[in-house]
Design an enzyme around this catalytic site. Structure first.
Site, PDB file in Angstrom:
ATOM      1  N   ASP A 179      28.166  33.099  47.996  1.00  0.00           N
ATOM      2  CA  ASP A 179      28.645  31.806  48.449  1.00  0.00           C
ATOM      3  C   ASP A 179      27.489  30.862  48.128  1.00  0.00           C
ATOM      4  O   ASP A 179      26.487  30.850  48.834  1.00  0.00           O
ATOM      5  CB  ASP A 179      28.923  31.816  49.956  1.00  0.00           C
ATOM      6  CG  ASP A 179      29.507  30.487  50.418  1.00  0.00           C
ATOM      7  OD1 ASP A 179      29.171  29.465  49.790  1.00  0.00           O
ATOM      8  OD2 ASP A 179      30.275  30.475  51.375  1.00  0.00           O
ATOM      9  N   HIS A 180      27.630  30.111  47.026  1.00  0.00           N
ATOM     10  CA  HIS A 180      26.439  29.419  46.517  1.00  0.00           C
ATOM     11  C   HIS A 180      25.897  28.369  47.495  1.00  0.00           C
ATOM     12  O   HIS A 180      24.740  27.984  47.410  1.00  0.00           O
ATOM     13  CB  HIS A 180      26.679  28.829  45.126  1.00  0.00           C
ATOM     14  CG  HIS A 180      27.547  27.615  45.128  1.00  0.00           C
ATOM     15  ND1 HIS A 180      28.896  27.671  44.974  1.00  0.00           N
ATOM     16  CD2 HIS A 180      27.241  26.318  45.294  1.00  0.00           C
ATOM     17  CE1 HIS A 180      29.386  26.461  45.032  1.00  0.00           C
ATOM     18  NE2 HIS A 180      28.408  25.601  45.226  1.00  0.00           N
ATOM     19  N   HIS A 242      32.469  28.092  52.116  1.00  0.00           N
ATOM     20  CA  HIS A 242      31.316  27.207  52.328  1.00  0.00           C
ATOM     21  C   HIS A 242      31.307  26.558  53.709  1.00  0.00           C
ATOM     22  O   HIS A 242      30.292  26.534  54.390  1.00  0.00           O
ATOM     23  CB  HIS A 242      31.297  26.080  51.289  1.00  0.00           C
ATOM     24  CG  HIS A 242      31.503  26.556  49.886  1.00  0.00           C
ATOM     25  ND1 HIS A 242      30.895  27.684  49.397  1.00  0.00           N
ATOM     26  CD2 HIS A 242      32.240  26.057  48.872  1.00  0.00           C
ATOM     27  CE1 HIS A 242      31.254  27.849  48.139  1.00  0.00           C
ATOM     28  NE2 HIS A 242      32.066  26.882  47.799  1.00  0.00           N
TER      29      HIS A 242
HETATM   30  P1  NAD Z   1      35.630  30.435  32.493  1.00  0.00           P
HETATM   31  O1  NAD Z   1      37.096  30.553  32.312  1.00  0.00           O
HETATM   32  O2  NAD Z   1      34.946  29.221  32.006  1.00  0.00           O
HETATM   33  O3  NAD Z   1      34.923  31.678  31.777  1.00  0.00           O
HETATM   34  C1  NAD Z   1      35.431  32.965  31.837  1.00  0.00           C
HETATM   35  C2  NAD Z   1      34.568  33.904  31.015  1.00  0.00           C
HETATM   36  O4  NAD Z   1      35.119  35.205  31.120  1.00  0.00           O
HETATM   37  C3  NAD Z   1      34.460  33.593  29.547  1.00  0.00           C
HETATM   38  O5  NAD Z   1      33.143  33.879  29.115  1.00  0.00           O
HETATM   39  C4  NAD Z   1      35.424  34.593  28.902  1.00  0.00           C
HETATM   40  O6  NAD Z   1      35.066  34.946  27.575  1.00  0.00           O
HETATM   41  C5  NAD Z   1      35.224  35.764  29.830  1.00  0.00           C
HETATM   42  N1  NAD Z   1      36.346  36.701  29.825  1.00  0.00           N
HETATM   43  C6  NAD Z   1      37.613  36.480  30.247  1.00  0.00           C
HETATM   44  N2  NAD Z   1      38.355  37.596  30.081  1.00  0.00           N
HETATM   45  C7  NAD Z   1      37.525  38.527  29.550  1.00  0.00           C
HETATM   46  C8  NAD Z   1      37.686  39.863  29.146  1.00  0.00           C
HETATM   47  N3  NAD Z   1      38.844  40.501  29.256  1.00  0.00           N
HETATM   48  N4  NAD Z   1      36.622  40.505  28.639  1.00  0.00           N
HETATM   49  C9  NAD Z   1      35.432  39.885  28.512  1.00  0.00           C
HETATM   50  N5  NAD Z   1      35.218  38.635  28.892  1.00  0.00           N
HETATM   51  C10 NAD Z   1      36.253  37.963  29.386  1.00  0.00           C
HETATM   52  O7  NAD Z   1      35.360  30.688  34.049  1.00  0.00           O
HETATM   53  P2  NAD Z   1      34.151  30.123  34.921  1.00  0.00           P
HETATM   54  O8  NAD Z   1      34.478  28.728  35.330  1.00  0.00           O
HETATM   55  O9  NAD Z   1      32.863  30.370  34.230  1.00  0.00           O
HETATM   56  O10 NAD Z   1      34.267  31.011  36.246  1.00  0.00           O
HETATM   57  C11 NAD Z   1      33.871  32.353  36.283  1.00  0.00           C
HETATM   58  C12 NAD Z   1      33.977  32.856  37.721  1.00  0.00           C
HETATM   59  O11 NAD Z   1      33.115  32.093  38.539  1.00  0.00           O
HETATM   60  C13 NAD Z   1      35.376  32.712  38.340  1.00  0.00           C
HETATM   61  O12 NAD Z   1      35.584  33.765  39.243  1.00  0.00           O
HETATM   62  C14 NAD Z   1      35.284  31.411  39.129  1.00  0.00           C
HETATM   63  O13 NAD Z   1      36.186  31.377  40.207  1.00  0.00           O
HETATM   64  C15 NAD Z   1      33.845  31.494  39.621  1.00  0.00           C
HETATM   65  N6  NAD Z   1      33.265  30.187  39.915  1.00  0.00           N
HETATM   66  C16 NAD Z   1      33.126  29.249  38.942  1.00  0.00           C
HETATM   67  C17 NAD Z   1      32.564  28.029  39.241  1.00  0.00           C
HETATM   68  C18 NAD Z   1      32.352  26.973  38.190  1.00  0.00           C
HETATM   69  O14 NAD Z   1      31.772  25.933  38.522  1.00  0.00           O
HETATM   70  N7  NAD Z   1      32.784  27.183  36.955  1.00  0.00           N
HETATM   71  C19 NAD Z   1      32.132  27.752  40.553  1.00  0.00           C
HETATM   72  C20 NAD Z   1      32.269  28.734  41.526  1.00  0.00           C
HETATM   73  C21 NAD Z   1      32.836  29.945  41.187  1.00  0.00           C
END
Ligand code: NAD
Length: 508
Positions: A179-180, A242
């Site tokens: 939980d950042h 959060h």
């Molecule tokens: P994103 O969609 O931008 O990136 C997803 C990544 O997963 C990509 O690198 C893609 O290549 C990879 N991927 C997807 N399917 C794959 C597979 N089968 N094999 C290998 N790689 C695969 O998502 P994101 O925004 O970076 O979020 C990632 C996680 O972090 C999610 O669970 C999201 O809820 C969480 N999160 C993101 C943020 C944010 O600010 N982006 C904030 C809090 C939490």
């Protein structure tokens, strides 16, 4: 620290670009990474390693808190950064990791450790966990860890299922649920404020505190994340994690040590003491909202229902306000008002502790016109400060009073760039195997249990008035009524407080 191999599953994703790689870069500059260190980004996109490094350099330049240090440190840092393209559903990826891990250990000694950061869609988490187990990549609980991003589950049932699965495959101490917010300096400072000062603890209870407010407001709308937000909403996305975590920091009892489980036990006690709402309480104590189309801060805002990948009849809330009670001796009868939302007028996360009014009998009536109760306002982000409001005498011949703020600001007391980003703190903790700031299985489930009745009533009774707030406003009017009914109002931070503004000299 042991030599460390860190895999970022989802290494080409948004989180890796904006947070994870910039955080690792800053840890590297500050000398917080162990000597032998190897980062491997894994994504589905085919990409050469040089291209990956170039792309990440751009991101670090854009998102790091110290972009000016990229030129000096990038070349050396980038030698630790690698990329592999894999589909994480397939065994092949894990076979490669197993041999890479073996080589890494052979090179750096048996004490080397491995971290798997799951920065991927939550649906992939169970698949990855099974494969890591199957390939014995997490067989040693002391030298292998997994980091899970939010959301952890979609509701209580799915969180329990995931916890059960992980519990069968790994030991709890290997599982780091992020939980950042907990990595933020200001959130951690709540513990210092409360427990390192004799001043607050004696009055930190229902005898002296009137109510507590937590606001986590964002000016942005959902920003092209329609498909994610449609399965989430403000309650799941912010309150379950959060906001409830901040509430725990305010309401928890004093820990007897800073051991991870001691702190987590104390927070769990709070979650378990939060009153579980009956359906009629949900109607009285909660408000939901969804932003309409309009204007905010001079920019046109598309209504939530017109966003890409959003159902034009969507009942998903982009705003939530809830009044909680913590049913224990310390907090008996003290309401905790929380609100969070998108497309609000300010980006601010703050906690307000309002004390009971002091008796004003001794002062002449006119002195008390501007009488305000004491308030402690903790700015979590982006303003990182603590303000204590108290009454002071207006200079002049008469006894008139006015509220003034005593301000402690991180921005002025410390060099702003000295403060690590939340992800730096958290990644460092993972590498050092310190789970204090991470959620244990029972905490996650307790938080889902708190919001479950709200989710159920809201799902049963779709809103009839959505969209019900204009962008750039503080949500639906009912949110004002929720707190006004009790005689209070929501606190916001002043743009610049008079005490921080330069003093104007009077002309003689
Ligand atoms: P994103 O969609 O931008 O990136 C997803 C990544 O997963 C990509 O690198 C893609 O290549 C990879 N991927 C997807 N399917 C794959 C597979 N089968 N094999 C290998 N790689 C695969 O998502 P994101 O925004 O970076 O979020 C990632 C996680 O972090 C999610 O669970 C999201 O809820 C969480 N999160 C993101 C943020 C944010 O600010 N982006 C904030 C809090 C939490």
């Amino acid at each position: 620290m042991s030599p460390t191999l860190i895999y970022i599953f989802g290494g080409t994703g948004d989180l890796a670009h904006r947070k994870l790689i910039p955080a690792l870069f800053n840890l590297y500059i500050d000398g917080y990474l162990p000597g032998p260190f190897r980062i491997v980004g894994i994504g589905r996109t085919e990409m050469a390693e040089t291209a990956y490094r170039q792309e990440m350099r751009k991101s670090v330049k854009e998102f790091s808190r110290r972009p000016e240090l990229v030129a000096q440190h990038w070349t050396k840092f980038s030698r630790t950064l690698h990329f592999q393209s894999h589909d994480l559903n397939n065994d092949k990826a894990y076979k490669g990791m197993a041999s890479e891990w073996k080589e890494f250990q052979a090179k750096h000694g048996e004490e080397a450790q491995v971290v798997f950061y799951l920065s991927v869609a939550p649906q992939l988490a169970p698949v990855i966990a099974r494969r890591l187990h199957q390939h014995k990549l997490c067989a040693d609980p002391h030298r292998s860890r997994m980091v899970f991003e939010k959301p952890f589950g979609h509701d209580l049932k799915s969180a329990q299922e995931l916890n059960r699965l992980l519990g069968r495959l790994f030991r709890e101490e290997q599982i780091y649920r992020i939980d950042h917010f907990l990595g933020k300096e200001t959130v951690q400072n709540i513990l210092a404020l409360r427990f390192a000062n004799a001043l607050f603890e004696p009055i930190w209870n229902a005898h002296y505190i009137d109510h507590v407010q937590i606001t986590a407001a964002e000016t942005v709308s959902i920003e092209n994340r329609g498909s994610y937000y449609e399965s989430s909403g403000a309650l799941r996305d912010m309150v379950q994690n959060h906001v409830l975590q901040m509430l725990c920091m305010i309401a928890m009892e004093a820990p007897i040590s800073f051991e991870a489980d001691e702190i987590r036990n104390k927070k769990l006690d709070v979650l378990q003491a939060i009153r579980k709402m009956h359906p009629e309480d949900v109607h009285r104590y909660t408000v939901r909202g969804q932003y309409a189309a309009g204007w905010s801060q001079g920019k046109k805002v598309v209504g939530y229902r017109e966003e890409k990948s959003v159902d034009p009849q969507s009942a998903v809330e982009t705003f939530a306000a809830v009044k909680f009670y913590v049913d224990n001796w310390r907090w008996k009868g003290v309401p905790f008002y929380v609100r969070t939302g998108k497309s609000l007028p300010a980006k601010e996360t703050l906690i307000t502790v309002q004390f009971k009014p002091a008796p004003d009998y001794a002062f002449p009536e006119e002195a008390a016109h501007t009488w305000r109760p004491n308030r402690l306002v903790i700015g979590i982000a982006p303003k990182m400060d603590i303000r204590l409001r108290f009454q002071a005498k207006q200079p002049g011949p008469h006894m008139t009073l006015r509220p003034v703020d005593m301000v402690f600001s991180y921005a002025t007391r410390e060099q702003e760039d000295c403060q690590p980003e939340a992800y730096e703190t958290l990644l460092q903790d993972v590498i050092e195997a310190n789970p204090t700031l991470f959620m244990r299985a029972d905490q996650v489930e307790a938080a889902w249990t708190v919001i479950r009745p709200i989710m159920e009533v809201w799902a049963d009774k779709p809103p009839v008035d959505f969209p019900n707030y204009a962008p750039g406003t503080w949500g639906p009017e009912d949110a004002e009524a929720l707190i006004a009914r009790d005689g209070f109002n929501w606190a916001t931070l002043p743009e610049t407080h008079p005490s921080e503004a330069p003093v104007k000299k009077k002309k003689s």
